[in-house]
Design an enzyme around this catalytic site. Sequence first.
Site, PDB file in Angstrom:
ATOM      1  N   ASP A 179       0.614  -1.214  -0.016  1.00  0.00           N
ATOM      2  CA  ASP A 179       0.033  -0.094  -0.103  1.00  0.00           C
ATOM      3  C   ASP A 179       0.904   1.302  -0.017  1.00  0.00           C
ATOM      4  O   ASP A 179       2.007   1.270   0.644  1.00  0.00           O
ATOM      5  CB  ASP A 179      -1.045   0.066   1.379  1.00  0.00           C
ATOM      6  CG  ASP A 179      -1.745  -1.086   1.474  1.00  0.00           C
ATOM      7  OD1 ASP A 179      -1.417  -2.135   0.922  1.00  0.00           O
ATOM      8  OD2 ASP A 179      -2.870  -0.772   2.084  1.00  0.00           O
ATOM      9  N   ASP A 200      -0.743  -2.738  -4.164  1.00  0.00           N
ATOM     10  CA  ASP A 200      -1.932  -2.774  -3.341  1.00  0.00           C
ATOM     11  C   ASP A 200      -2.557  -1.364  -3.384  1.00  0.00           C
ATOM     12  O   ASP A 200      -2.351  -0.626  -4.363  1.00  0.00           O
ATOM     13  CB  ASP A 200      -1.602  -3.260  -1.718  1.00  0.00           C
ATOM     14  CG  ASP A 200      -2.609  -3.814  -1.188  1.00  0.00           C
ATOM     15  OD1 ASP A 200      -3.743  -3.091  -1.432  1.00  0.00           O
ATOM     16  OD2 ASP A 200      -2.629  -5.177  -0.783  1.00  0.00           O
ATOM     17  N   ASP A 201      -3.376  -0.974  -2.407  1.00  0.00           N
ATOM     18  CA  ASP A 201      -4.038   0.484  -2.667  1.00  0.00           C
ATOM     19  C   ASP A 201      -3.130   1.485  -2.797  1.00  0.00           C
ATOM     20  O   ASP A 201      -1.855   1.513  -2.139  1.00  0.00           O
ATOM     21  CB  ASP A 201      -5.016   0.584  -1.136  1.00  0.00           C
ATOM     22  CG  ASP A 201      -6.099  -0.319  -0.686  1.00  0.00           C
ATOM     23  OD1 ASP A 201      -6.633  -0.769  -1.855  1.00  0.00           O
ATOM     24  OD2 ASP A 201      -6.141  -1.045   0.036  1.00  0.00           O
ATOM     25  N   HIS A 222      -4.117  -1.550  -6.730  1.00  0.00           N
ATOM     26  CA  HIS A 222      -5.435  -1.830  -6.206  1.00  0.00           C
ATOM     27  C   HIS A 222      -6.546  -0.624  -6.413  1.00  0.00           C
ATOM     28  O   HIS A 222      -7.728  -0.635  -6.063  1.00  0.00           O
ATOM     29  CB  HIS A 222      -5.615  -2.542  -5.031  1.00  0.00           C
ATOM     30  CG  HIS A 222      -5.239  -3.770  -5.110  1.00  0.00           C
ATOM     31  ND1 HIS A 222      -5.137  -4.676  -3.909  1.00  0.00           N
ATOM     32  CD2 HIS A 222      -4.342  -4.589  -5.956  1.00  0.00           C
ATOM     33  CE1 HIS A 222      -4.613  -5.845  -4.181  1.00  0.00           C
ATOM     34  NE2 HIS A 222      -3.969  -5.833  -5.416  1.00  0.00           N
ATOM     35  N   ARG A 255     -12.707   2.402  -4.847  1.00  0.00           N
ATOM     36  CA  ARG A 255     -13.360   1.453  -4.277  1.00  0.00           C
ATOM     37  C   ARG A 255     -13.633   1.714  -2.617  1.00  0.00           C
ATOM     38  O   ARG A 255     -12.723   2.535  -2.063  1.00  0.00           O
ATOM     39  CB  ARG A 255     -12.243   0.102  -4.055  1.00  0.00           C
ATOM     40  CG  ARG A 255     -12.793  -1.053  -3.357  1.00  0.00           C
ATOM     41  CD  ARG A 255     -12.051  -2.383  -3.737  1.00  0.00           C
ATOM     42  NE  ARG A 255     -10.493  -2.243  -3.585  1.00  0.00           N
ATOM     43  CZ  ARG A 255      -9.716  -3.315  -3.007  1.00  0.00           C
ATOM     44  NH1 ARG A 255     -10.211  -4.542  -2.902  1.00  0.00           N
ATOM     45  NH2 ARG A 255      -8.524  -2.927  -2.648  1.00  0.00           N
ATOM     46  N   LYS A 257     -14.720  -0.339   0.773  1.00  0.00           N
ATOM     47  CA  LYS A 257     -14.573  -1.473   1.120  1.00  0.00           C
ATOM     48  C   LYS A 257     -15.082  -1.590   2.831  1.00  0.00           C
ATOM     49  O   LYS A 257     -14.410  -0.733   3.559  1.00  0.00           O
ATOM     50  CB  LYS A 257     -13.346  -2.138   1.392  1.00  0.00           C
ATOM     51  CG  LYS A 257     -12.576  -2.595   0.213  1.00  0.00           C
ATOM     52  CD  LYS A 257     -11.136  -3.016   0.442  1.00  0.00           C
ATOM     53  CE  LYS A 257     -10.000  -2.139   0.745  1.00  0.00           C
ATOM     54  NZ  LYS A 257      -8.696  -2.510   0.716  1.00  0.00           N
TER      55      LYS A 257
END
Length: 292
Positions: A179, A200-201, A222, A255, A257
């Site tokens: 991340d 990743d993020d 991501h 996104r 979550k």
Amino acid sequence: MRSLLLILSIIFLTQPYNFSESATPECTLTGNSVDNLASVLATCKEISISNLHVPAGERLTLNAQNGSVITFEGHITFGYKEMSGFLIVIHGNNITVVGAPGNLIDGGGARWWDGLGGNSGKTKPKFFQFRLTNSIVKGLNVKNSPKHCFTITNSENVILTDITYDNLDGDTQGGHNTDAFDTSHSKDVTITNCVVFNQDDCLAINSGDGHVFTNNYCYGGHGISIGSVGGRDNNVVKNIFIKNNTVVNSENGIRIKTNYNTTGIVTNVTYEDITIENITDYGFTNNYCYGG
Ligand SMILES: *[C@@H]1O[C@H](CO)[C@@H](O)[C@H](O)[C@H]1NC(C)=O
Ligand SMILES: *[C@@H]1O[C@H](CO)[C@@H](O)[C@H](O)[C@H]1NC(C)=O
Ligand SMILES: *[C@@H]1O[C@H](CO)[C@@H](O)[C@H](O)[C@H]1NC(C)=O
Ligand SMILES: *[C@@H]1O[C@H](CO)[C@@H](O)[C@H](O)[C@H]1NC(C)=O
Ligand SMILES: *[C@@H]1O[C@H](CO)[C@@H](O)[C@H](O)[C@H]1NC(C)=O
Ligand SMILES: *[C@@H]1O[C@H](CO)[C@@H](O)[C@H](O)[C@H]1NC(C)=O
Ligand SMILES: *[C@@H]1O[C@H](CO)[C@@H](O)[C@H](O)[C@H]1NC(C)=O
């Protein structure tokens, strides 16, 4: 007595001290040791971290005095050891953290990468933890994080700008959970003009209020995320402003979550002018049952 004073003042005036230098040698951490860290932090407000190699298993914990300026110069590297926690911690109020031109803070992440990230395999440190108020972090060039790169927590009124996080090597060498910016328990954090290559993020907000994420470029990860929210000690994300970012070659664009079978609030999140390109999974996704 008068002549003694005169001699003393001549000695003082002829010292080759340049008041506009960023840090004196006494306030510079360099070489292969962090042994003088405590004395530097106690006596200096202008601190230079210059071509420093942090020995294996040690951390650079910069618990700085209010009003400190911390400058990273040259190449900063780290020895290898399996460890948890962070490689660098910066804590304080009214702190300026600046990367001098040509700086490179290289985590040497490949030595930890095993494709398993934070979940299992080798015990990996995260890279940076910022616990800052009324502070700015700018111009850092960061490479190859063992796992998560920047954690911003217990912070308020902080700007992170002009930061490059290049974890491209992780694409082929097993980088995972790398991340870029993770934040929780914080208020009014602005992340702007940053460039990220990771796995990743690009952004992940677990909790927080008043954050701004603008003019950033995210490649290979991501996407821009809120979450995951829920099941932690703070489960509220509100008043978030996300504008003029580009997300390329990533799993998702945007996104949200929220964790399965938990409670929390995500409210007043604005997205404007987001460019997404070559997304494998979702351009925009709300996953209300994350982990379920
Ligand atoms: C003092 O340091 C500044 C910044 O490094 C430099 O620009 C300046 O030339 C130096 N002045 C002298 C007299 O050495
Ligand atoms: C440093 O800043 C904090 C946060 O604003 C404040 O509470 C503290 O009193 C300050 N310390 C000093 C020594 O000025
Ligand atoms: C913050 O630190 C700077 C030095 O970097 C100092 O000039 C300034 O007065 C400090 N501001 C406050 C509000 O203490
Ligand atoms: C949008 O962000 C890019 C950097 O990603 C920047 O070059 C551009 O100036 C920004 N546009 C506006 C209108 O701020
Ligand atoms: C929503 O968030 C924005 C910041 O993005 C803020 O300016 C605005 O006041 C917030 N609205 C409410 C109703 O709190
Ligand atoms: C699209 O992204 C995938 C990775 O998500 C990458 O393998 C592929 O090369 C990209 N395609 C282009 C045209 O950039
Ligand atoms: C939901 O969480 C509660 C504890 O918070 C637990 O007792 C319950 O079994 C969970 N339900 C499901 C369906 O996972």
